[in-house]
Structure formats: structure tokens, C-alpha cells
Design a protein around this motif. Sequence first.
Motif, PDB file in Angstrom:
ATOM      1  N   ASP A  38       0.843  -1.184   0.000  1.00 44.40           N
ATOM      2  CA  ASP A  38       0.000   0.000   0.000  1.00 44.40           C
ATOM      3  C   ASP A  38       0.883   1.240   0.000  1.00 44.40           C
ATOM      4  OD1 ASP A  38      -2.366  -1.488   0.120  1.00 44.40           O
ATOM      5  OD2 ASP A  38      -2.269  -1.623   2.299  1.00 44.40           O
ATOM      6  N   ALA A  39       0.552   2.171  -0.886  1.00 40.67           N
ATOM      7  CA  ALA A  39       1.299   3.429  -0.973  1.00 40.67           C
ATOM      8  C   ALA A  39       0.997   4.269   0.254  1.00 40.67           C
ATOM      9  CB  ALA A  39       0.912   4.174  -2.243  1.00 40.67           C
ATOM     10  N   PRO A  40       1.880   5.100   0.674  1.00 39.93           N
ATOM     11  CA  PRO A  40       3.190   5.401   0.097  1.00 39.93           C
ATOM     12  C   PRO A  40       4.244   4.369   0.499  1.00 39.93           C
ATOM     13  CG  PRO A  40       2.840   6.773   2.021  1.00 39.93           C
ATOM     14  CD  PRO A  40       1.579   5.964   1.815  1.00 39.93           C
ATOM     15  N   ASP A  73      14.129   1.923  -1.319  1.00 38.53           N
ATOM     16  CA  ASP A  73      14.969   1.015  -0.535  1.00 38.53           C
ATOM     17  C   ASP A  73      14.223   0.340   0.623  1.00 38.53           C
ATOM     18  OD1 ASP A  73      17.196   1.452  -2.162  1.00 38.53           O
ATOM     19  OD2 ASP A  73      17.837   3.182  -0.981  1.00 38.53           O
ATOM     20  N   THR A  74      12.894   0.242   0.522  1.00 35.61           N
ATOM     21  CA  THR A  74      12.120  -0.500   1.517  1.00 35.61           C
ATOM     22  C   THR A  74      12.255  -1.992   1.217  1.00 35.61           C
ATOM     23  OG1 THR A  74      10.523   1.292   1.731  1.00 35.61           O
ATOM     24  CG2 THR A  74       9.807  -0.878   2.460  1.00 35.61           C
ATOM     25  N   VAL A 117       7.123   5.577  -4.007  1.00 37.45           N
ATOM     26  CA  VAL A 117       5.781   5.537  -4.602  1.00 37.45           C
ATOM     27  C   VAL A 117       4.862   6.297  -3.670  1.00 37.45           C
ATOM     28  CG1 VAL A 117       3.861   4.076  -5.334  1.00 37.45           C
ATOM     29  CG2 VAL A 117       6.223   3.300  -5.664  1.00 37.45           C
ATOM     30  N   ASP A 118       4.255   7.374  -4.175  1.00 40.87           N
ATOM     31  CA  ASP A 118       3.353   8.198  -3.379  1.00 40.87           C
ATOM     32  C   ASP A 118       1.919   7.716  -3.543  1.00 40.87           C
ATOM     33  OD1 ASP A 118       5.401   9.862  -2.479  1.00 40.87           O
ATOM     34  OD2 ASP A 118       5.268  11.117  -4.268  1.00 40.87           O
TER      35      ASP A 118
END
Length: 105
Positions: free
Chosen positions: A31-33, A37-38, A72-73
Motif C-alpha cells: 500500500d502506498a506510500p 529502498d524499503t 511511490v506516493d
Amino acid sequence: MTKDAVKLVVPKTTTEPKLDEQVTIDKKTLDAPVKKDTKVGTMTVQLKDGDTLGYVDGNKIDTINVVTKDDVDNANWFMLALYSIGDFFSGIWDYITDGIKGWFN
């Protein structure tokens, strides 16, 4: 070449190393955001079929993290509206094509 010289012949190999790669993703969806590098999973790499690359211990297993490439927003209201309109027309199109396919089955 003198009689004390030794000729060394190094075999050329064109074969690629045989690797067994397994990717495990922690979740099916994100799910955004989401920040760059996550960590989203892991990748395990192991030599297979007894391949040792000629100098590496064949039992070696490496595990690396699979991370996101970019930020990713959340989608803004305009993009959400466009997605909804696209889904609406896609649903109408699917309904029509399924109906036409039904005529020929």
C-alpha cells in the motif's frame, strides 16, 4: 622457448555458472506510500548441480534483500477519478464482448 620454460595452457570455459535462485516476497501487495529502498522480500542464490565455479565452495548460499527501486506516493484525487472512469468503461467493454462471445458458443 628454453628447455627450462614451462608452457601453461588455461582452458577457456564459456559456460555460465549454474545458479538456483529463489525470490520470496513478504506481501502480495504493498500500500502506498512506499519509500525507496524499503525491504519487500529476500532472494536466495545457491550454486547447483555440483558447480563450484572452479574455486568457490559449492555449498555456499547467499541471501540478499529485495528492495524497492523508487518512492511511490499515494495517488491524488484526479488519478483516482481516472482509474474509476477507466474501470467503468472496461467493465462495459467486458460485458459487451462476453455477450457477443455467448452468441457463438
